[in-house]
Design a protein around this motif. Sequence first.
Motif, PDB file in Angstrom:
ATOM      1  N   VAL A 143       0.733  -1.667  -0.091  1.00  0.00           N
ATOM      2  CA  VAL A 143      -0.004   0.116   0.161  1.00  0.00           C
ATOM      3  C   VAL A 143       0.693   1.067  -0.208  1.00  0.00           C
ATOM      4  O   VAL A 143       0.594   2.288  -0.586  1.00  0.00           O
ATOM      5  CB  VAL A 143      -0.959   0.300   1.053  1.00  0.00           C
ATOM      6  N   ASP A 144       2.405   1.177   0.608  1.00  0.00           N
ATOM      7  CA  ASP A 144       2.840   2.386   0.414  1.00  0.00           C
ATOM      8  C   ASP A 144       3.694   2.165  -0.815  1.00  0.00           C
ATOM      9  O   ASP A 144       3.984   3.898  -0.914  1.00  0.00           O
ATOM     10  CB  ASP A 144       3.893   2.286   1.421  1.00  0.00           C
ATOM     11  N   GLU A 145       3.349   2.055  -2.176  1.00  0.00           N
ATOM     12  CA  GLU A 145       3.903   1.865  -2.734  1.00  0.00           C
ATOM     13  C   GLU A 145       3.073   1.768  -4.111  1.00  0.00           C
ATOM     14  O   GLU A 145       2.080   0.751  -4.860  1.00  0.00           O
ATOM     15  CB  GLU A 145       4.588   0.692  -3.666  1.00  0.00           C
ATOM     16  N   TYR A 146       2.609   3.480  -4.819  1.00  0.00           N
ATOM     17  CA  TYR A 146       1.355   4.003  -5.128  1.00  0.00           C
ATOM     18  C   TYR A 146       1.448   3.160  -6.634  1.00  0.00           C
ATOM     19  O   TYR A 146       0.694   2.531  -7.328  1.00  0.00           O
ATOM     20  CB  TYR A 146       1.672   4.809  -5.363  1.00  0.00           C
ATOM     21  N   TYR A 147       2.727   2.814  -6.742  1.00  0.00           N
ATOM     22  CA  TYR A 147       2.401   2.108  -8.376  1.00  0.00           C
ATOM     23  C   TYR A 147       2.192   0.405  -8.594  1.00  0.00           C
ATOM     24  O   TYR A 147       1.489   0.435  -9.141  1.00  0.00           O
ATOM     25  CB  TYR A 147       4.536   2.446  -8.951  1.00  0.00           C
ATOM     26  N   GLU A 148       2.662  -0.283  -6.956  1.00  0.00           N
ATOM     27  CA  GLU A 148       1.637  -1.371  -7.183  1.00  0.00           C
ATOM     28  C   GLU A 148       0.317  -1.304  -7.380  1.00  0.00           C
ATOM     29  O   GLU A 148      -0.218  -2.112  -7.494  1.00  0.00           O
ATOM     30  CB  GLU A 148       2.863  -1.585  -6.402  1.00  0.00           C
ATOM     31  N   VAL A 149       0.310  -0.013  -6.170  1.00  0.00           N
ATOM     32  CA  VAL A 149      -2.060  -0.453  -5.824  1.00  0.00           C
ATOM     33  C   VAL A 149      -1.738   0.203  -7.776  1.00  0.00           C
ATOM     34  O   VAL A 149      -3.410  -0.093  -8.059  1.00  0.00           O
ATOM     35  CB  VAL A 149      -1.677   0.848  -5.344  1.00  0.00           C
ATOM     36  N   GLU A 150      -1.193   1.123  -8.094  1.00  0.00           N
ATOM     37  CA  GLU A 150      -2.424   1.722  -9.456  1.00  0.00           C
ATOM     38  C   GLU A 150      -2.268   0.168 -10.308  1.00  0.00           C
ATOM     39  O   GLU A 150      -2.826  -0.138 -10.654  1.00  0.00           O
ATOM     40  CB  GLU A 150      -1.357   2.975  -9.669  1.00  0.00           C
ATOM     41  N   TYR A 151      -1.223  -0.632 -10.423  1.00  0.00           N
ATOM     42  CA  TYR A 151      -1.400  -0.910 -11.573  1.00  0.00           C
ATOM     43  C   TYR A 151      -2.388  -3.099 -11.141  1.00  0.00           C
ATOM     44  O   TYR A 151      -2.939  -2.925 -12.223  1.00  0.00           O
ATOM     45  CB  TYR A 151       0.339  -2.203 -11.297  1.00  0.00           C
ATOM     46  N   PHE A 152      -2.662  -3.082  -9.760  1.00  0.00           N
ATOM     47  CA  PHE A 152      -2.986  -3.824  -9.069  1.00  0.00           C
ATOM     48  C   PHE A 152      -4.394  -3.669  -9.734  1.00  0.00           C
ATOM     49  O   PHE A 152      -5.408  -4.198 -10.560  1.00  0.00           O
ATOM     50  CB  PHE A 152      -2.692  -4.447  -8.192  1.00  0.00           C
ATOM     51  N   ALA A 153      -4.498  -1.922  -9.254  1.00  0.00           N
ATOM     52  CA  ALA A 153      -5.866  -1.584 -10.377  1.00  0.00           C
ATOM     53  C   ALA A 153      -6.673  -1.465 -11.406  1.00  0.00           C
ATOM     54  O   ALA A 153      -7.457  -1.472 -11.521  1.00  0.00           O
ATOM     55  CB  ALA A 153      -6.874   0.094  -9.666  1.00  0.00           C
ATOM     56  N   GLU A 182      -4.702  -3.968 -13.281  1.00  0.00           N
ATOM     57  CA  GLU A 182      -4.919  -5.427 -13.710  1.00  0.00           C
ATOM     58  C   GLU A 182      -6.280  -5.914 -13.377  1.00  0.00           C
ATOM     59  O   GLU A 182      -7.256  -6.550 -14.056  1.00  0.00           O
ATOM     60  CB  GLU A 182      -4.200  -5.800 -13.100  1.00  0.00           C
ATOM     61  N   ASN A 183      -7.213  -5.171 -12.330  1.00  0.00           N
ATOM     62  CA  ASN A 183      -8.127  -5.694 -11.621  1.00  0.00           C
ATOM     63  C   ASN A 183      -9.562  -4.592 -12.092  1.00  0.00           C
ATOM     64  O   ASN A 183     -10.619  -5.429 -11.681  1.00  0.00           O
ATOM     65  CB  ASN A 183      -7.962  -6.446 -10.317  1.00  0.00           C
ATOM     66  N   GLY A 184      -9.616  -4.062 -12.682  1.00  0.00           N
ATOM     67  CA  GLY A 184     -10.444  -3.249 -12.994  1.00  0.00           C
ATOM     68  C   GLY A 184     -11.213  -1.795 -11.983  1.00  0.00           C
ATOM     69  O   GLY A 184     -12.604  -2.096 -12.051  1.00  0.00           O
ATOM     70  N   GLN A 188      -9.235 -11.874  -5.013  1.00  0.00           N
ATOM     71  CA  GLN A 188     -10.284 -12.902  -4.347  1.00  0.00           C
ATOM     72  C   GLN A 188     -11.521 -11.966  -3.591  1.00  0.00           C
ATOM     73  O   GLN A 188     -12.456 -11.444  -4.060  1.00  0.00           O
ATOM     74  CB  GLN A 188     -10.378 -14.112  -3.402  1.00  0.00           C
ATOM     75  N   ALA A 189     -11.198 -10.866  -3.246  1.00  0.00           N
ATOM     76  CA  ALA A 189     -11.679  -9.864  -2.333  1.00  0.00           C
ATOM     77  C   ALA A 189     -12.654  -9.033  -3.538  1.00  0.00           C
ATOM     78  O   ALA A 189     -13.125  -8.586  -3.996  1.00  0.00           O
ATOM     79  CB  ALA A 189     -11.084  -9.157  -1.425  1.00  0.00           C
ATOM     80  N   VAL A 190     -11.895  -8.394  -4.747  1.00  0.00           N
ATOM     81  CA  VAL A 190     -11.636  -7.336  -6.244  1.00  0.00           C
ATOM     82  C   VAL A 190     -13.639  -8.232  -6.624  1.00  0.00           C
ATOM     83  O   VAL A 190     -14.278  -7.726  -6.653  1.00  0.00           O
ATOM     84  CB  VAL A 190     -10.805  -6.732  -6.975  1.00  0.00           C
ATOM     85  N   LYS A 191     -13.428  -9.929  -6.423  1.00  0.00           N
ATOM     86  CA  LYS A 191     -14.254 -10.535  -7.240  1.00  0.00           C
ATOM     87  C   LYS A 191     -15.198 -10.324  -6.224  1.00  0.00           C
ATOM     88  O   LYS A 191     -16.468 -10.246  -7.139  1.00  0.00           O
ATOM     89  CB  LYS A 191     -13.502 -12.105  -7.640  1.00  0.00           C
ATOM     90  N   ALA A 192     -15.260 -10.735  -5.300  1.00  0.00           N
ATOM     91  CA  ALA A 192     -16.463 -10.930  -4.635  1.00  0.00           C
ATOM     92  C   ALA A 192     -16.996  -9.047  -4.793  1.00  0.00           C
ATOM     93  O   ALA A 192     -18.408  -8.885  -4.464  1.00  0.00           O
ATOM     94  CB  ALA A 192     -15.716 -10.788  -2.758  1.00  0.00           C
ATOM     95  N   LEU A 193     -16.493  -8.396  -4.533  1.00  0.00           N
ATOM     96  CA  LEU A 193     -16.292  -7.102  -4.497  1.00  0.00           C
ATOM     97  C   LEU A 193     -17.271  -6.426  -5.855  1.00  0.00           C
ATOM     98  O   LEU A 193     -18.884  -6.203  -5.922  1.00  0.00           O
ATOM     99  CB  LEU A 193     -15.374  -5.414  -4.892  1.00  0.00           C
ATOM    100  N   ARG A 194     -17.173  -7.564  -6.883  1.00  0.00           N
ATOM    101  CA  ARG A 194     -17.602  -7.252  -8.510  1.00  0.00           C
ATOM    102  C   ARG A 194     -18.891  -8.014  -8.663  1.00  0.00           C
ATOM    103  O   ARG A 194     -20.237  -7.414  -8.401  1.00  0.00           O
ATOM    104  CB  ARG A 194     -16.694  -7.901  -9.368  1.00  0.00           C
ATOM    105  N   GLU A 195     -18.798  -8.576  -7.885  1.00  0.00           N
ATOM    106  CA  GLU A 195     -20.340  -9.753  -7.930  1.00  0.00           C
ATOM    107  C   GLU A 195     -21.309  -9.022  -6.611  1.00  0.00           C
ATOM    108  O   GLU A 195     -22.689  -9.144  -7.124  1.00  0.00           O
ATOM    109  CB  GLU A 195     -19.461 -11.150  -7.021  1.00  0.00           C
ATOM    110  N   ARG A 196     -21.272  -8.291  -5.586  1.00  0.00           N
ATOM    111  CA  ARG A 196     -21.690  -7.424  -4.632  1.00  0.00           C
ATOM    112  C   ARG A 196     -22.301  -6.408  -5.726  1.00  0.00           C
ATOM    113  O   ARG A 196     -23.413  -5.892  -5.202  1.00  0.00           O
ATOM    114  CB  ARG A 196     -21.317  -7.056  -3.710  1.00  0.00           C
TER     115      ARG A 196
END
Length: 63
Positions: free
Chosen positions: A18-28, A30-32, A54-62
């Motif tokens: 979470v401290d490395e914004y480029y990692e957060v941005e890339y993951f975001a 990548e997962n829409g 898995q949490a992103v998938k659950a978030l999308r399903e909701r």
Amino acid sequence: MADDKSKRDFSDRNRVSVDEYYEVEYFARENGVSPSQVSKLIKRTGGDRMILSQAVKALRERK
């Protein structure tokens, strides 16, 4: 703490910092989802990529 780019053991490839914004941005991207959603999920579930996916998938399903 920032990643030490001189160490090349690749032990944290399965984690998102979470401290490395480029990692957060890339993951975001990548997962829409938004980077702010990823940051909230990391704070709630930890930085493990598999658990975050898995949490992103659950978030999308909701929705």
